[in-house]
Each structure stands twice: as structure tokens, then as C-alpha cells.
Design a protein around this motif. Structure first.
Motif, PDB file in Angstrom:
ATOM      1  N   GLU A   1       1.065   4.096  -2.949  1.00 55.99           N
ATOM      2  CA  GLU A   1       0.915   5.508  -2.624  1.00 55.99           C
ATOM      3  C   GLU A   1       2.042   6.344  -3.240  1.00 55.99           C
TER       4      GLU A   1
ATOM      5  N   ARG B   1      -7.535   5.078  -4.429  1.00 55.99           N
ATOM      6  CA  ARG B   1      -6.514   6.031  -3.999  1.00 55.99           C
ATOM      7  C   ARG B   1      -6.285   7.113  -5.052  1.00 55.99           C
TER       8      ARG B   1
ATOM      9  N   THR C   1       0.846  -1.202   0.000  1.00 56.13           N
ATOM     10  CA  THR C   1       0.000   0.000   0.000  1.00 56.13           C
ATOM     11  C   THR C   1       0.882   1.252   0.000  1.00 56.13           C
TER      12      THR C   1
ATOM     13  N   ASP D   1      -6.198   5.124   6.103  1.00 55.55           N
ATOM     14  CA  ASP D   1      -5.025   4.868   5.262  1.00 55.55           C
ATOM     15  C   ASP D   1      -4.084   6.071   5.257  1.00 55.55           C
TER      16      ASP D   1
ATOM     17  N   VAL E   1      -6.149  -6.440   2.616  1.00 54.06           N
ATOM     18  CA  VAL E   1      -6.452  -5.011   2.446  1.00 54.06           C
ATOM     19  C   VAL E   1      -7.947  -4.756   2.320  1.00 54.06           C
TER      20      VAL E   1
ATOM     21  N   TYR F   1      -8.174  -1.033  -5.133  1.00 52.90           N
ATOM     22  CA  TYR F   1      -7.523  -0.160  -4.151  1.00 52.90           C
ATOM     23  C   TYR F   1      -6.793   0.977  -4.845  1.00 52.90           C
TER      24      TYR F   1
END
Length: 306
Positions: A15, A57, A11, A297, A46, A53
Motif C-alpha cells: 500500500e 490495489r 499488504t 482492506d 491473503v 493483489y
């Protein structure tokens, strides 16, 4: 590397590379697993597939830039969409409204109640007085159309305040400001009044609390509140619970604790952030509140990369 560890690291990797071309193949190669095994384990840990995901994001990142005044197409192209229409379709599907609104209004100033969703849950300023927070709790319940009896809610609040009398948080605030903030988060999520009240009482030994007549706490659905609190305790002890409302209280509790993490020992920040990504973010995904999931998150990632 343990599955939970690489899921957290992945993750963070996502990012850091939101504006780059990412695929299951690239991510699985980075993790050192086959695409099938990687995808299955990532979703298990997750709460969403790798591409789901990544899409969430990217949409959130683009939304924040648009809200600050950036052109929609510029933000869309930066985060992987080739056309305005394609981005708008994905945005509407995720949030329920057009990104055009982000350039026209600040969310909190929009007068058409319910038409536009906030990007985040309500976050109160530090050092608010308990009475100010209680007023905000009542206001939030009213705004969301949650049925409650003001006198009974005040009775529970005052009983919680008395039970926490003399206790303070690391920030120096009266301890009751924490359960009040937890209750506000739950109210903003649309939880029922029993769950909101459980948020006010979640740090107390509830059996003793309800048995103590001095508290003056008489609530129409007292047994239901006790069930929520029992489930919350069950979650804290085992990581699972029979009543989903107990998990919601745990999520609201964790969110407020992450919002105020700067007041605790910095040596614990990384451990708390990792636990949030491993346990609470996937749990938040289960309840499909993107505001809750994204903030957990964001707060975790912030304290893992500092």
C-alpha cells in the motif's frame, strides 16, 4: 516472523509503495523468503497472488483518482501502466466497464441501472432512524431484483427490533441499527432473502427466537434461515462453516463493525484491523466481490498505520 504477521505487514508495504516498481522478487526479499515460498504463503493468507493483489490495489487507487477528475492516462502511468489501452483493458477486465465512465458520471447518479458497478458497497450515514434504514433495505432489495414479501420482512424486522429493545451501540444509536445495516450490506451484495433476513437476526439466540411465538415471526423459509444462522455461529466458533451464506453474514457484520470502529476503545483498533486482514479479507476474496474486499482492506490499513 509468523506467516500471518508478515502477510499483513506485506499488504501494508504494498500500500505504501503502490506507485513504485514492485515484483515478487522485491517483495520476497523484503519478507526474507524465497520467491516461491513467499508467493505460496501470501496467496494462502491473503487470498490472491502477490501480483494479483498489487494489480487490484493499483486499479482501485487509480479509479478513485479518475473519479475525482484526474486524466485517465496520468493516473494509469502513475500506477504502472504505459499505455491508455493497456490500462483500459485491465480496468474493464476487473470492473466490467470503461474508466471513461468515471470522468463522465458520479456513480450514484448514473441512470442506466446495472451498467456500472459502484466502487463500494452501500454505506448509510450514522444516526439514521431504524425506519429509515428499513426503507433503504427494502429499496436495495427492489433495486437488485431480490424477491421478498414486504409484510414478512417487516414482521422479521419488528421482531428483531423488539428483541433488541432498550439496547444501544457505543455510538448511542439503537442497537437494531446494526443488524439493519448488516442486512443492507447483504442485500447490496445480492444475497438471497434468507441470508438478508439472517443478517437481521444474527445477534440473537435464533433457536429461542424462532420458538418464541410472541415474536410473531412466521417466514416461508424459516428452516433455511435457521441453517444460515447456524452456519454463522459455526463460523464464529471455528473459523469455517458448511454453508457459505453464514460466512457472508459474518463478512457483512465485520464490515459494519469496521465502519463504526471509531466508537469503540481505540486500544482495540489495531487488533481488530489485524484480524480483519488475516481472516476476513481473504474470506472476502473467495466470494470475488472486490467492493467488499477493498473496503475491508482500506479500513484495516487505515487503523494499522495511524
Amino acid at each position: 516472523m509468523e506467516k500471518e504477521e508478515w502477510a499483513v505487514l506485506c499488504t501494508l508495504y504494498i500500500e505504501e509503495h503502490l506507485k513504485e516498481e514492485l515484483s515478487v522478487k522485491r517483495l520476497s526479499e523484503w519478507a526474507g523468503y524465497s520467491p516461491w515460498y513467499f508467493s505460496r504463503c501470501f496467496k494462502e493468507k491473503v487470498g490472491a497472488s502477490p501480483m494479483e493483489y498489487l494489480k487490484q490495489r493499483r486499479l482501485l487507487a487509480a479509479a478513485r483518482e479518475i473519479r475525482r477528475g484526474r486524466r485517465i492516462l496520468d493516473a494509469a502511468m502513475d500506477y504502472g501502466w504505459e499505455t491508455h489501452g493497456g490500462f483500459t483493458k485491465a480496468f474493464v477486465s476487473q470492473f466490467g466497464y470503461s474508466p471513461v465512465y468515471l470522468r463522465a458520471f458520479h456513480f450514484r447518479d448514473v441512470s442506466m441501472k446495472g451498467e456500472i458497478m459502484e466502487l463500494s458497497l452501500k454505506n448509510m450515514e450514522f444516526y439514521k432512524e431504524p425506519e429509515e434504514l428499513f426503507s433503504e433495505l427494502c429499496r436495495t432489495l427492489t433495486e437488485n431484483g431480490t424477491e421478498y414479501h414486504p409484510e414478512e420482512l417487516r414482521s422479521i424486522y419488528e421482531a428483531a427490533s423488539n428483541a433488541h429493545k432498550g439496547q444501544t451501540r457505543y455510538s448511542g444509536e439503537a442497537y437494531v441499527t446494526h443488524p439493519l445495516n448488516v442486512a443492507i450490506i447483504l442485500a447490496d451484495m445480492g444475497a438471497d432473502i434468507e441470508t438478508v433476513c439472517a443478517g437481521l437476526l444474527h445477534d440473537l439466540l435464533f433457536n429461542a427466537f424462532f420458538q418464541d411465538k410472541k415474536n410473531g415471526c412466521y417466514f416461508e423459509h424459516q428452516e433455511e434461515m435457521k441453517a444460515v444462522l447456524q452456519s454463522y455461529q459455526e463460523f464464529n466458533q471455528t473459523g469455517t462453516c458448511t454453508d457459505d451464506r453464514g460466512a457472508l453474514v459474518a463478512l457483512a457484520d465485520r464490515l459494519h463493525n469496521m465502519r463504526t470502529i471509531e466508537f469503540v476503545d481505540p486500544s482495540t483498533w489495531k487488533q481488530r484491523a489485524e484480524e480483519t486482514l488475516k481472516v476476513f479479507s481473504p474470506l472476502a476474496a473467495k466470494y470475488q466481490d472486490l467492493r467488499l474486499r477493498s473496503e475491508l482492506d482500506d479500513l484495516s490499513i487505515k487503523h494499522l498505520i495511524i
